[in-house]
Design a protein around this motif. Structure first.
Motif, short mmCIF file in Angstrom:
data_model
loop_
_atom_site.label_atom_id
_atom_site.label_comp_id
_atom_site.label_asym_id
_atom_site.label_seq_id
_atom_site.Cartn_x
_atom_site.Cartn_y
_atom_site.Cartn_z
N ILE A 24 1.67 -6.07 -3.59
CA ILE A 24 1.06 -5.00 -4.38
C ILE A 24 1.56 -5.06 -5.83
N VAL A 25 2.83 -5.39 -6.02
CA VAL A 25 3.34 -5.54 -7.39
C VAL A 25 2.62 -6.69 -8.09
N CYS A 26 2.35 -7.77 -7.38
CA CYS A 26 1.58 -8.88 -7.98
C CYS A 26 0.18 -8.42 -8.38
N PHE A 27 -0.47 -7.65 -7.51
CA PHE A 27 -1.79 -7.11 -7.85
C PHE A 27 -1.70 -6.25 -9.10
N TYR A 28 -0.73 -5.36 -9.14
CA TYR A 28 -0.60 -4.44 -10.27
C TYR A 28 -0.31 -5.20 -11.56
N LEU A 29 0.61 -6.15 -11.51
CA LEU A 29 0.99 -6.88 -12.72
C LEU A 29 -0.10 -7.82 -13.21
N SER A 30 -1.08 -8.13 -12.38
CA SER A 30 -2.20 -8.96 -12.83
C SER A 30 -3.37 -8.12 -13.34
N ALA A 31 -3.26 -6.80 -13.27
CA ALA A 31 -4.31 -5.92 -13.79
C ALA A 31 -4.25 -5.93 -15.32
N PRO A 32 -5.41 -5.91 -15.98
CA PRO A 32 -5.42 -5.99 -17.44
C PRO A 32 -4.72 -4.81 -18.13
N ARG A 33 -4.70 -3.64 -17.52
CA ARG A 33 -4.13 -2.46 -18.17
C ARG A 33 -2.76 -2.05 -17.60
N ARG A 47 -3.55 -12.36 -8.18
CA ARG A 47 -4.28 -11.77 -7.05
C ARG A 47 -4.20 -12.65 -5.81
N PHE A 48 -4.18 -13.96 -6.00
CA PHE A 48 -4.06 -14.86 -4.87
C PHE A 48 -2.69 -14.71 -4.19
N VAL A 49 -1.63 -14.71 -5.00
CA VAL A 49 -0.28 -14.53 -4.46
C VAL A 49 -0.14 -13.15 -3.83
N GLY A 50 -0.71 -12.14 -4.48
CA GLY A 50 -0.68 -10.78 -3.94
C GLY A 50 -1.38 -10.69 -2.59
N THR A 51 -2.53 -11.33 -2.48
CA THR A 51 -3.27 -11.33 -1.22
C THR A 51 -2.46 -12.00 -0.12
N LEU A 52 -1.87 -13.14 -0.42
CA LEU A 52 -1.06 -13.83 0.57
C LEU A 52 0.14 -13.00 1.01
N ALA A 53 0.80 -12.34 0.07
CA ALA A 53 1.97 -11.55 0.41
C ALA A 53 1.61 -10.32 1.24
N VAL A 54 0.51 -9.65 0.89
CA VAL A 54 0.08 -8.48 1.68
C VAL A 54 -0.34 -8.93 3.08
N LEU A 55 -1.03 -10.05 3.17
CA LEU A 55 -1.42 -10.58 4.48
C LEU A 55 -0.18 -10.95 5.30
N GLU A 56 0.82 -11.53 4.65
CA GLU A 56 2.06 -11.85 5.35
C GLU A 56 2.75 -10.59 5.85
N GLY A 57 2.76 -9.55 5.03
CA GLY A 57 3.35 -8.28 5.46
C GLY A 57 2.63 -7.72 6.66
N TRP A 58 1.31 -7.76 6.63
CA TRP A 58 0.53 -7.27 7.77
C TRP A 58 0.83 -8.08 9.03
N ALA A 78 0.63 0.29 0.24
CA ALA A 78 -0.15 -0.09 -0.93
C ALA A 78 -0.55 1.14 -1.74
N MET A 79 -1.05 2.18 -1.07
CA MET A 79 -1.45 3.39 -1.78
C MET A 79 -0.27 4.03 -2.49
N LEU A 80 0.87 4.06 -1.82
CA LEU A 80 2.05 4.65 -2.43
C LEU A 80 2.44 3.90 -3.70
N LEU A 81 2.53 2.59 -3.61
CA LEU A 81 2.94 1.81 -4.78
C LEU A 81 1.91 1.85 -5.90
N LEU A 82 0.63 1.79 -5.55
CA LEU A 82 -0.39 1.82 -6.59
C LEU A 82 -0.48 3.19 -7.26
N THR A 83 0.08 4.21 -6.63
CA THR A 83 0.17 5.52 -7.26
C THR A 83 1.43 5.63 -8.10
N VAL A 84 2.54 5.12 -7.60
CA VAL A 84 3.84 5.28 -8.26
C VAL A 84 4.01 4.34 -9.46
#
Length: 101
Positions: A24-33, A47-58, A78-84
Motif C-alpha cells: 500500500i505504501v508503494c501504491f501511495y508513493l507512486s501516486a502523482p499527488r 504499482r507493480f511492486v505494490g500489487t505483488l506485495a499486497v498479493l503476497e500479504g493476502w 489498505a483502507m486504514l493506510l490509504l486514509t492515514v
C-alpha cells in the motif's frame, strides 16, 4: 509457553501485515499527488511492486485463515493506510511551520 503452531501463525500474521503495508505504501508513493517524496515513484514500477506485495500479504494470510477473511483483512489494512498516509503527510508538513511561527 507458546506452542510452535501459534508462534508460526503469529509470524505469518506479522509477515502478511508487513507485506500488505509495504504494498500500500508503494501504491501511495507512486501516486502523482503523494506528499511524502519530492517526486513520486515511477508509476508503473511502484504499482507493480505494490500489487505483488499486497498479493503476497493476502497469500500469507490465506495460510492461517480462510481466503475470504484474508481478503477482507487485506482490504481493511489498505483502507486504514490509504486514509492515514495523507493525513500523516499533512501533519508532518505542518509541524515545521508551527515551530517557525
Amino acid at each position: 509457553m507458546m506452542e510452535s503452531g501459534s508462534l508460526a501463525e503469529t509470524a505469518c500474521h506479522g509477515l502478511a501485515l508487513a507485506a500488505t503495508m509495504a504494498g500500500i505504501v508503494c501504491f501511495y508513493l507512486s501516486a502523482p499527488r503523494q506528499q511524502w517524496l519530492s517526486r513520486p515513484l515511477a508509476a508503473r514500477r511502484g504499482r507493480f511492486v505494490g500489487t505483488l506485495a499486497v498479493l503476497e500479504g493476502w497469500l500469507l494470510w490465506s495460510v492461517v485463515m480462510h481466503p475470504v477473511t484474508a481478503l477482507f483483512t487485506s482490504l481493511t489494512v489498505a483502507m486504514l493506510l490509504l486514509t492515514v498516509l495523507p493525513f500523516a503527510a499533512a501533519a508532518r508538513g505542518a509541524l515545521p511551520a508551527r515551530r517557525e511561527g
